[in-house]
Write a protein that holds these residues in place. Structure first.
Motif, PDB file in Angstrom:
ATOM      1  N   ALA A   1      37.735  42.600  52.912  1.00 42.31           N
ATOM      2  CA  ALA A   1      38.972  43.135  52.333  1.00 42.31           C
ATOM      3  C   ALA A   1      40.163  42.846  53.242  1.00 42.31           C
ATOM      4  O   ALA A   1      41.252  42.481  52.774  1.00 42.31           O
TER       5      ALA A   1
ATOM      6  N   ARG B   1      41.053  39.057  53.076  1.00 47.76           N
ATOM      7  CA  ARG B   1      41.769  38.723  51.847  1.00 47.76           C
ATOM      8  C   ARG B   1      43.192  39.257  51.893  1.00 47.76           C
ATOM      9  O   ARG B   1      44.131  38.599  51.429  1.00 47.76           O
ATOM     10  N   ARG B   2      43.360  40.436  52.463  1.00 51.96           N
ATOM     11  CA  ARG B   2      44.691  41.059  52.517  1.00 51.96           C
ATOM     12  C   ARG B   2      45.631  40.234  53.385  1.00 51.96           C
ATOM     13  O   ARG B   2      46.730  39.866  52.947  1.00 51.96           O
TER      14      ARG B   2
ATOM     15  N   ASP C   1      44.545  38.518  47.479  1.00 52.01           N
ATOM     16  CA  ASP C   1      44.358  39.526  46.433  1.00 52.01           C
ATOM     17  C   ASP C   1      45.474  39.482  45.404  1.00 52.01           C
ATOM     18  O   ASP C   1      45.252  39.741  44.229  1.00 52.01           O
TER      19      ASP C   1
ATOM     20  N   ALA D   1      40.895  43.225  44.024  1.00 51.28           N
ATOM     21  CA  ALA D   1      40.840  41.789  44.319  1.00 51.28           C
ATOM     22  C   ALA D   1      41.313  40.984  43.117  1.00 51.28           C
ATOM     23  O   ALA D   1      41.265  41.453  41.980  1.00 51.28           O
TER      24      ALA D   1
ATOM     25  N   GLY E   1      37.057  38.666  44.623  1.00 56.13           N
ATOM     26  CA  GLY E   1      37.053  38.725  46.085  1.00 56.13           C
ATOM     27  C   GLY E   1      35.807  38.177  46.743  1.00 56.13           C
ATOM     28  O   GLY E   1      35.710  38.165  47.966  1.00 56.13           O
TER      29      GLY E   1
END
Length: 338
Positions: free
Chosen positions: A14, A17-18, A23, A241, A288
């Motif tokens: 997470a 991806r952030r 996202d 995601a 995601g």
């Protein structure tokens, strides 16, 4: 004594991806492009950097890989990269040895190339002959931050010389290590070396210098480090995601080696399909997670899924594919599932 922070795979993915802007796409503009290029955009596959931008920035156009504020150089592992011009020192001097024969070679080649070009731009084969070296050796000159390239994916790259960045090598190396830890972390000195194309123990001084900024962590694949400033992001709950993203070969989200690959793609068979012995395919993200690979031949996109996808998931992948801002196509993009 600092306590080692345990992190779950979900927390790490997470966070990556952030910070990797995967996202939700950023609104189009120079700042968005610079943020998307924070870890550099690999461009060794024709227009890979453009597709990495498209995965992160709304309204990406086929020419945005050379938008104002972006430049192209031979970056980590001497691959072609698109970066923000303001980051030129980080991705060049950050890889230059502090001393020794390799540094002397880089500086000598940069001087000789600058004398040959005299402000001009030249195909690098021709430039190599003029300097008196094999053209591939000119990649070493890029370590000085004085050599930029332009490669459109079809013809031989051209080279040009620019003034050296007003930054010292040690400062640039620290910034490069921070980029690695922020976008690719948790990380290790060995992982930094592989990502940046640095050898032996040359990465250790940077990690030692960053000591006060680092926190030790433990994941399912072992121990590593994060920037202390990223702790809140790693502890925070995952946001929603994106339905799907098509990441090109060499995208920063998949640019890992060794145990780090196990964190991103837990299944050994899937890892073998993504990180092949030869040219890597692109990665298909759905919700995601890496759920498959993709390759392209002109307007034909072939997707190979690791698992059965729902009709909605397949629709999201196909929507991403047909929206790729590729130049020079003579027919609409079509998707084939294999």
């Amino acid at each position: 004594m600092t306590t080692t922070l345990p992190l779950s795979r979900e927390q790490v993915m997470a966070h990556r991806r952030r910070v990797g802007v995967l996202d939700e796409r950023l609104p189009s503009g120079p700042e968005a492009r610079h943020q998307a290029a924070a870890a550099g955009l690999t461009d060794s596959g024709p227009r890979a950097a453009l597709l990495s931008l498209h995965a992160r920035v709304e309204g990406t156009r086929s020419s945005d890989w050379e938008a104002p504020g972006l430049v192209q150089l031979w970056g980590p592992r001497f691959s072609a990269y698109v970066i923000a011009e303001e980051d030129r020192a980080t991705f060049s001097l950050g890889r230059l040895p502090t001393r020794g024969a390799r540094r002397e070679l880089a500086e000598d080649l940069a001087e000789r190339l600058d004398a040959v070009l005299r402000g001009r731009e030249m195909p690098y084969g021709e430039a190599g002959r003029a300097v008196g070296v094999h053209h591939n050796q000119l990649r070493y000159a890029a370590l000085t931050g004085r050599v930029l390239i332009r490669w459109d994916g079809a013809r031989q790259p051209t080279v040009r010389c620019v003034p050296p960045p007003p930054v010292d090598t040690s400062t640039a190396r620290l910034d490069l290590a921070r980029r690695y830890l922020h976008v690719m972390g948790p990380g290790t000195a060995e992982g930094f070396g592989r990502w940046a194309g640095l050898h032996g123990r040359s990465t250790l001084p940077a990690f030692e210098a960053l000591g006060p900024e680092l926190l030790p962590v433990r994941t399912v694949v072992g121990e590593g480090w994060i920037l202390a400033g990223d702790e809140a992001s790693l502890r925070s709950s995952p946001g929603p995601a994106a339905a799907a993203r098509l990441l090109p070969s060499g995208d920063s989200y998949t640019l890992f080696w060794g145990p780090d690959r196990e964190l991103l793609v837990p299944d050994a068979g899937d890892r073998a399909a993504l990180w092949t012995p030869r040219v890597w395919p692109g990665a298909v993200l759905v919700g995601g997670e890496v759920v498959g690979t993709w390759r392209r031949a002109e307007e034909k996109v072939t997707v190979t899924a690791f698992r059965a996808l729902t009709a909605r998931e397949r629709e999201a992948v196909e929507e991403e594919a047909v929206g790729l801002p590729l130049p020079g196509l003579t027919a609409p993009i079509s998707v084939r599932w294999s």
